[in-house]
Enzyme design. Structure first.
Site, short mmCIF file in Angstrom:
data_model
loop_
_atom_site.label_atom_id
_atom_site.label_comp_id
_atom_site.label_asym_id
_atom_site.label_seq_id
_atom_site.Cartn_x
_atom_site.Cartn_y
_atom_site.Cartn_z
N HIS A 292 84.78 -56.50 -119.24
CA HIS A 292 85.57 -57.11 -118.16
C HIS A 292 84.63 -57.80 -117.17
O HIS A 292 83.62 -57.23 -116.76
CB HIS A 292 86.37 -56.00 -117.46
CG HIS A 292 87.41 -56.53 -116.54
ND1 HIS A 292 87.11 -57.20 -115.39
CD2 HIS A 292 88.76 -56.50 -116.62
CE1 HIS A 292 88.23 -57.56 -114.78
NE2 HIS A 292 89.24 -57.14 -115.51
N ARG A 340 88.44 -61.48 -119.44
CA ARG A 340 88.23 -60.85 -120.75
C ARG A 340 88.49 -61.89 -121.84
O ARG A 340 89.23 -62.85 -121.61
CB ARG A 340 89.21 -59.70 -120.95
CG ARG A 340 89.09 -58.57 -119.98
CD ARG A 340 90.03 -57.43 -120.39
NE ARG A 340 91.17 -57.30 -119.52
CZ ARG A 340 92.25 -56.58 -119.82
NH1 ARG A 340 92.34 -55.97 -120.99
NH2 ARG A 340 93.26 -56.48 -118.97
N LYS A 343 91.96 -63.90 -122.60
CA LYS A 343 92.87 -63.77 -121.47
C LYS A 343 92.81 -65.05 -120.63
O LYS A 343 92.14 -66.01 -120.98
CB LYS A 343 92.55 -62.51 -120.65
CG LYS A 343 92.92 -61.25 -121.45
CD LYS A 343 93.39 -60.10 -120.58
CE LYS A 343 94.73 -60.37 -119.95
NZ LYS A 343 95.21 -59.22 -119.15
N ASP A 346 91.49 -67.19 -114.07
CA ASP A 346 91.93 -66.68 -112.77
C ASP A 346 90.80 -66.96 -111.78
O ASP A 346 89.64 -66.61 -112.04
CB ASP A 346 92.20 -65.16 -112.88
CG ASP A 346 92.60 -64.52 -111.54
OD1 ASP A 346 92.29 -65.09 -110.47
OD2 ASP A 346 93.20 -63.43 -111.58
N CYS A 348 89.70 -65.67 -109.20
CA CYS A 348 88.85 -64.60 -108.67
C CYS A 348 87.59 -64.43 -109.51
O CYS A 348 86.55 -64.02 -109.00
CB CYS A 348 89.62 -63.29 -108.54
SG CYS A 348 89.97 -62.45 -110.10
N TYR A 349 87.68 -64.76 -110.79
CA TYR A 349 86.49 -64.63 -111.66
C TYR A 349 85.45 -65.72 -111.38
O TYR A 349 84.36 -65.66 -111.92
CB TYR A 349 86.90 -64.61 -113.13
CG TYR A 349 87.79 -63.43 -113.45
CD1 TYR A 349 87.33 -62.13 -113.25
CD2 TYR A 349 89.08 -63.61 -113.90
CE1 TYR A 349 88.16 -61.04 -113.49
CE2 TYR A 349 89.91 -62.52 -114.15
CZ TYR A 349 89.44 -61.25 -113.94
OH TYR A 349 90.25 -60.17 -114.19
N ASP A 403 95.07 -67.61 -107.61
CA ASP A 403 94.66 -67.33 -108.98
C ASP A 403 94.79 -68.59 -109.85
O ASP A 403 93.83 -69.08 -110.43
CB ASP A 403 95.55 -66.16 -109.44
CG ASP A 403 95.67 -65.96 -110.93
OD1 ASP A 403 95.17 -66.79 -111.69
OD2 ASP A 403 96.29 -64.95 -111.34
N ASP A 410 96.26 -65.55 -101.66
CA ASP A 410 96.06 -64.30 -100.93
C ASP A 410 94.60 -64.20 -100.52
O ASP A 410 93.77 -65.02 -100.93
CB ASP A 410 96.50 -63.08 -101.78
CG ASP A 410 95.80 -63.02 -103.13
OD1 ASP A 410 94.58 -63.30 -103.17
OD2 ASP A 410 96.44 -62.70 -104.13
N HIS A 413 91.93 -63.78 -103.52
CA HIS A 413 91.55 -64.98 -104.27
C HIS A 413 90.85 -66.01 -103.40
O HIS A 413 90.00 -66.75 -103.87
CB HIS A 413 92.78 -65.59 -104.95
CG HIS A 413 93.25 -64.78 -106.11
ND1 HIS A 413 94.20 -63.78 -105.99
CD2 HIS A 413 92.86 -64.77 -107.42
CE1 HIS A 413 94.39 -63.22 -107.17
NE2 HIS A 413 93.58 -63.79 -108.05
#
Lengths: 498, 315
Positions: A292, A340, A343, A346, A348-349, A403, A410, A413
């Site tokens: 992850h 991952r 997936k 997003d 945040c990554y 995201d 938010d 993010h």
């Protein structure tokens, strides 16, 4: 559906449940309004052919159409849906009425984003009780996020100190709220927020040292709280707090880990982190679990606290394998990162994976170090910047980052998008001459303080398609704070002791 | 006034209201009256170190209002064990709660504590499978299942078949691939893919998955992992790599992961470096251009200089 939930397994789940509270729909959503003067109005697809834009090679239709699969799966459906959702923004067919920079990309909306973060620190309605156990994260995301936009956050100092006082437990550490058990994530977020405003005097360091001793485990790792789960977040959070506050590395006499023969917070820790690297090369939250992106950052940052990255990272992790895995997380066509394999992208990554490259590039053997500074590094910074500016920004007056386009902005993010943007825009160097431990003095681990950063050049910003106002501040690669704030904490506790 | 304040069964306890720390706290939440009251009584219970049936009831109340409240979960576990409560009953309640709060994660640690104490896991794998119907990649549910397998020695209790079923539904489910790896290799002292028979079976399984969907990172990672764990050279995978990416047919590459693997295999061959460079050029210019800088880095590490446009090869 697995779609749009990828972010829900990142640094602190409970938060995320809360961070995704449905807010009331905006009354003033003007995202498609043609009245903004700075960008061309969005004409609607049926009216005229698509405008011709300089579409990057990873987004051209030949690339996108390369692999036709006969077998559709739930993953494929979710991936295709996300790509379809992002493409009109990525190709600039739809710029959402955002003001555009000189390269045709939306500007970074500095002021609306700062206002958004400021708003998240204001009074919150009753449904936010879902975040009652994770308010310290709001303090950190919203204060640090503002500082990444070069906002003055010192005004928060007194209020933050007052606010967190009831969250600190007499036995040490911070909980999510008054009367809640001390927790590594809450403690980390509180200490970081306090560091950002230079307000660490409120921390009871001696009690903190004792409490951290109770969560250190015989196998080398850390539990998140007494009786709670053991995972790699605990390791990163605990070592961050120990290092910023310059707590003694030796375990308190009453630490249960002492019974297993451990003497220091760092004992067996590198090995425990090494056990989290899976056959795929990435890092899991705990041994045997799935890889992850957020846990990769926790592992690399924790190792970068323990020693110089070129020493500690190769000592416990297979660097080539991890590098391949990290690079593989950048998604086509979006250009952001997924957490991952198979997936969804997003924002945040952008931090959790994007910031890993800073750390891992410092861990490479010398020729590669030369390589990364001489050329563009090993990842696609322009693609990440494009994703964040085109897909990650909430249009309208509200501001904030999100995201992906179908989600609401938010604090979480927004903070980590800005940190990822910083990783893409600037350069970080680890000073290999710096000492890694204050041996003559307090014994503090110093490796994490040996980072230097310099702003990306004008030429590099041009290559990333950003203007001066789209550039964020330098963010510390280990502590995820402004460098000035980290330096103040280093100095404040230079003498050590309790 | 409120549920607890009005109840004589709670009259001995003085609630501890929220200390906000000051007149103007940051991110202050306007708690509902119910939530504020229940939290005040929780603080009072915890301050008195009370582990009682009424405390248990209160935690249930609070979890309904805020399932992400880790303190309440930890306190509830202490109560359950102090009272020697019926843990089967607890599991039934947890089932409902888990299904109602799919994204909640504290619940899985709590379940772990309860089932560990109970010492038996009847019905657990079935319940976990139900959770996957809603989200087949739920990280904490998979981690819980891994714990179950290890704790209750379920290595040969149908887990391999379970991963096969999950991958049958979605061959791209990386969580299921990871679980398969764990089931095959995670047992203490197990040879795993070190056993030639097991290795052949697992290589065959991954190759079959690739046959279904070639552009799928998971089985390619799985194959590489097998070779690495056995100390075998990647060259053993040359056949499958070339089946999906051959430099003789640069126009017909069917998987960028195969091409990446081929680059690694060629780089290890005597006189193979130039060809490895061609594979990396193809990845950078045609099959995986978003990672151009990474492929350039790999080429640089082989001492092959900068990337070349691979278009000429293609034409």
């Amino acid at each position: 559906m697995a779609s749009q939930q990828d972010g829900d397994d990142t640094l602190d789940e409970l938060l995320k449940d809360g961070a995704r509270i449905e807010e009331l729909p905006d009354e003033d959503e003007d995202n498609n309004s043609a009245t903004e003067m700075n960008g061309p109005p969005f004409p609607g697809k049926h009216l005229q052919p698509k405008r011709k834009h300089d579409v990057p090679p990873w987004m051209n239709s030949a690339t996108l159409g390369l692999f036709h699969e006969d077998s559709q799966t739930p993953s494929t459906e979710a991936l295709a849906k996300t790509a379809a959702e992002c493409l009109p923004f990525l190709t600039l067919e739809d710029t959402q009425g955002l003001p555009l920079n000189s390269h045709g990309l939306p500007h970074l909306r500095r002021k609306p984003h700062a206002d958004f973060l400021r708003g998240c620190l204001g009074d919150l309605p009753a449904p936010y009780a879902a975040m009652d156990a994770s308010r310290p994260w709001l303090f950190y995301w919203c204060i640090a996020g503002q500082s990444f936009l070069d906002e003055d956050v010192s005004e928060y100092k007194d209020r933050l100190i007052e606010t967190v006082r009831p969250l600190q437990n007499p036995g040490g550490g911070f909980g999510g709220g008054h009367g809640q058990y001390s927790h590594c994530a809450c403690t980390y977020a509180t200490v970081l927020a306090l560091t950002a405003v230079d307000g660490l005097e409120v921390v009871d360091r001696k009690a903190m040292w004792h409490w951290l001793g109770t969560v250190k485990q015989a196998d080398g790792g850390f539990r998140m709280a007494i009786g709670a789960e053991e995972d790699i977040r605990g390791a990163y959070c605990a070592m961050t707090v120990i290092t910023l506050l310059n707590l003694p590395l030796e375990l308190p006499p009453d630490s249960p880990a002492r019974k297993a023969g451990l003497q220091s917070f760092t004992d067996s820790l590198g090995n425990w982190i090494g056990r989290c690297q899976s056959y795929e090369g990435g890092i899991a939250g705990a041994p045997n679990n799935e890889v992850h992106g957020a846990y990769a950052f926790c592992a690399l940052a924790c190792l970068s606290i323990l020693d110089a990255p070129h020493v500690s990272i190769p000592a416990f992790l297979d660097v080539a394998l991890l590098t391949r895995w990290l690079a593989s997380m950048q998604t086509t066509p979006e250009g952001g990162f997924a957490g991952r394999p198979n997936k969804l992208v997003d924002a945040c990554y952008s931090h959790w994976v994007g910031a890993c490259f800073t750390l891992i590039e410092a861990a490479l053997p010398t020729p590669a170090d030369k390589y990364t500074t001489a050329k563009e590094g090993m990842w696609n910074k322009a693609a990440l910047v494009r994703y964040l500016l085109t897909c990650g920004q909430q249009p309208g007056k509200k501001g904030g980052m999100r995201d992906k386009p179908s989600t609401r902005p938010d604090g979480y993010h927004t903070c980590y998008s800005l940190s990822g943007l910083s990783a893409a825009q600037h350069h970080h160097h680890y000073d290999t001459q710096g000492s890694t431990r204050d041996d003559g003095g307090s014994g503090r681990l110093l490796a994490a303080f040996n980072w230097r950063a310099e702003r990306g050049t004008a030429e590099e910003m041009k290559a990333l398609n950003v203007d001066e106002e789209d550039v964020v501040e330098l963010v510390h690669p280990v502590f995820v704070l402004r460098f000035e704030a980290v330096e103040a904490a280093r100095k404040r506790f230079e003498g050590g002791g309790l | 006034m409120g549920k607890y304040a009005d109840d004589p069964a709670w009259s001995d306890l003085t609630p501890l209201p929220t200390d906000e720390g000051g007149s103007h706290p940051l991110a202050q939440i306007a708690y509902s009256a119910d939530y504020e009251e229940t939290m005040s009584y929780l603080r009072a219970l915890m301050a008195a170190n009370e582990f009682s049936p009424r405390a248990l009831d209160l935690t249930e109340d609070l979890i309904d209002m805020n399932p992400a409240h880790y303190t309440v979960w930890l306190y509830r576990a202490q109560c359950l064990f102090a009272l020697n409560s019926d843990l089967h009953e607890e599991l039934e309640w947890l089932n409902e709660t888990a299904l109602a709060h799919q994204k909640n994660y504290q619940i899985w640690h709590h379940r772990n504590l309860v089932v560990d104490k109970l010492g038996e896991c009847g019905g657990e794998t079935e319940f976990v499978a139900r959770m996957f119907e809603k989200d087949a990649k739920n990280y904490h549910v998979w981690s819980y299942r891994q714990w179950l397998v290890k704790r209750f020695d379920l290595w040969e209790a149908g887990e391999l078949e379970f991963t096969e079923r999950m991958l049958g539904e979605d061959v791209r489910n990386n969580s299921a691939w990871n679980h398969r790896w764990f089931v095959v290799n995670g047992r203490a002292g197990a040879a795993g893919v070190g056993d030639p028979e097991v290795r052949a079976r697992e290589v065959g399984f991954a190759e079959e998955a690739i046959g279904k969907v070639a552009q799928n990172q998971s089985p390619w990672n799985y194959l590489r992992g097998i070779m690495r764990r056995c100390g075998k050279p990647l060259a053993e995978l040359k056949g499958i790599a070339e089946q999906y990416a051959s430099l003789d047919r640069p126009d017909a590459v069917r998987s960028s992961f195969a091409l990446d693997l081929l680059a690694d295999i060629l780089a290890e061959e005597e006189d193979g470096k130039e060809q490895a460079g061609r594979a990396l050029d193809l990845l950078a210019s045609r099959y995986d251009p978003i990672r151009k800088n990474y492929w350039a880095y790999r080429k640089d590490q082989l001492g092959l200089g900068e990337l070349k446009q691979a278009v000429a090869d293609v034409a």
